[in-house]
Design an enzyme around this catalytic site. Sequence first.
Site, PDB file in Angstrom:
ATOM      1  N   ASN A   1       5.472 -30.040 -30.347  1.00 43.53           N
ATOM      2  CA  ASN A   1       5.223 -31.408 -30.794  1.00 43.53           C
ATOM      3  C   ASN A   1       3.901 -31.452 -31.540  1.00 43.53           C
ATOM      4  OD1 ASN A   1       5.547 -34.284 -30.976  1.00 43.53           O
ATOM      5  ND2 ASN A   1       4.044 -34.502 -29.316  1.00 43.53           N
TER       6      ASN A   1
ATOM      7  N   MET B   1      10.389 -40.399 -31.375  1.00 46.26           N
ATOM      8  CA  MET B   1       9.782 -41.390 -30.485  1.00 46.26           C
ATOM      9  C   MET B   1      10.479 -41.479 -29.123  1.00 46.26           C
ATOM     10  SD  MET B   1       7.289 -42.208 -32.285  1.00 46.26           S
ATOM     11  CE  MET B   1       6.597 -43.651 -31.485  1.00 46.26           C
ATOM     12  N   ARG B   2      10.824 -40.330 -28.557  1.00 45.57           N
ATOM     13  CA  ARG B   2      11.445 -40.334 -27.218  1.00 45.57           C
ATOM     14  C   ARG B   2      10.767 -39.282 -26.354  1.00 45.57           C
ATOM     15  NH1 ARG B   2      16.054 -44.111 -27.236  1.00 45.57           N
ATOM     16  NH2 ARG B   2      16.291 -44.403 -29.459  1.00 45.57           N
ATOM     17  N   ILE B   3      10.695 -39.587 -25.075  1.00 48.94           N
ATOM     18  CA  ILE B   3      10.159 -38.607 -24.119  1.00 48.94           C
ATOM     19  C   ILE B   3      11.264 -37.584 -23.851  1.00 48.94           C
ATOM     20  CG2 ILE B   3       9.341 -38.322 -21.746  1.00 48.94           C
ATOM     21  CD1 ILE B   3       8.267 -41.263 -22.041  1.00 48.94           C
TER      22      ILE B   3
ATOM     23  N   ASN C   1       5.673 -35.330 -41.807  1.00 50.31           N
ATOM     24  CA  ASN C   1       5.542 -33.958 -41.283  1.00 50.31           C
ATOM     25  C   ASN C   1       6.775 -33.133 -41.617  1.00 50.31           C
ATOM     26  OD1 ASN C   1       3.025 -33.241 -39.611  1.00 50.31           O
ATOM     27  ND2 ASN C   1       3.467 -35.347 -38.991  1.00 50.31           N
TER      28      ASN C   1
ATOM     29  N   VAL D   1       4.048 -36.015 -20.709  1.00 47.25           N
ATOM     30  CA  VAL D   1       3.901 -36.375 -22.129  1.00 47.25           C
ATOM     31  C   VAL D   1       2.561 -35.891 -22.691  1.00 47.25           C
ATOM     32  CG1 VAL D   1       3.765 -38.330 -23.732  1.00 47.25           C
ATOM     33  CG2 VAL D   1       5.392 -38.375 -21.842  1.00 47.25           C
TER      34      VAL D   1
ATOM     35  N   HIS E   1       0.695 -34.075 -32.341  1.00 54.75           N
ATOM     36  CA  HIS E   1       0.100 -35.319 -31.845  1.00 54.75           C
ATOM     37  C   HIS E   1      -1.170 -35.623 -32.649  1.00 54.75           C
ATOM     38  CE1 HIS E   1      -0.816 -38.452 -28.969  1.00 54.75           C
ATOM     39  NE2 HIS E   1      -2.061 -38.019 -28.950  1.00 54.75           N
TER      40      HIS E   1
HETATM   41  C1  GRF Z   1       2.524 -38.303 -36.803  1.00 56.02           C
HETATM   42  O1  GRF Z   1       1.248 -38.888 -36.802  1.00 56.02           O
HETATM   43  C2  GRF Z   1       2.681 -37.381 -35.621  1.00 56.02           C
HETATM   44  O2  GRF Z   1       1.497 -36.770 -35.242  1.00 56.02           O
HETATM   45  C3  GRF Z   1       3.145 -38.326 -34.530  1.00 56.02           C
HETATM   46  O3  GRF Z   1       3.985 -39.232 -35.183  1.00 56.02           O
HETATM   47  C4  GRF Z   1       3.622 -39.341 -36.556  1.00 56.02           C
HETATM   48  C5  GRF Z   1       4.858 -39.032 -37.340  1.00 56.02           C
HETATM   49  O4  GRF Z   1       4.664 -39.216 -38.725  1.00 56.02           O
HETATM   50  N1  GRF Z   1       3.778 -37.589 -33.452  1.00 56.02           N
HETATM   51  P1  GRF Z   1       5.721 -38.653 -39.751  1.00 56.02           P
HETATM   52  O5  GRF Z   1       7.070 -39.249 -39.375  1.00 56.02           O
HETATM   53  O6  GRF Z   1       5.726 -37.158 -39.644  1.00 56.02           O
HETATM   54  O7  GRF Z   1       5.255 -39.121 -41.090  1.00 56.02           O
END
Ligand code: GRF
Length: 202
Positions: A109, A92-94, A14, A146, A111
């Site tokens: 964010n 990967m953190r809240i 992303n 979350v 998702h």
């Molecule tokens: C993605 O699927 C996003 O929606 C989720 O974590 C993943 C991250 O992938 N929150 P990347 O690091 O952007 O490739």
Amino acid sequence: MKNIGVLVSGRGSNLEAIIKNIENGTLQANLGCVISDNKDARALQITRDHGFKAIWLDPGPKKTWLLPEYEETYVKTLKEHNVDLVCLAGFMRIIKKPLLDAFKGRILNIHPALLPSFPGLEVQQKAIEYGVKFSGCTVHFVSEDVDAGAIVTQAVVPVLDDDTPETLAARILKEEHRIYTEAINIVLSGNYKIDGRRVIRI
Ligand code: GRF
């Protein structure tokens, strides 16, 4: 032009899409900095390869959130880089109070499911097991709960009979790369209002 700051932990696809869209002018923003809680995140290398500022910040003890004194260093660094909008991209953190208070209504964010269905982790597997025929992705504002803030935009993809979590994830990811840029443009333009939970374009 406004500055975004991107928080990452891993692969960075992303982030890579965001960088490419900044470079080709689809995303009207500057990339102030990219911050990772993981030294080895591929996302940091991508950032450096494109000549942007990549920063590793000590996340402190191993937890699913940052202790306040550690989260404060994230706030300080984002402010030092004049960040207007914080974008979580596989971070990967809240998110807790220090960041939420410092960037009130200014954290997004992405998702990989159609919220409020399937919040949390391993959501492609959950969508397949549940038997939904469509899934997708959601860009939302970050709140204390979350995966629960107001939704800026979503995209839908079909779930096919022979999908595995990997094939579904790949189909969703393609849409993620498109809608995150769209959502950031909307929020940075300021051309929206929030009515209850609804984000309405104006
Ligand atoms: C993605 O699927 C996003 O929606 C989720 O974590 C993943 C991250 O992938 N929150 P990347 O690091 O952007 O490739």
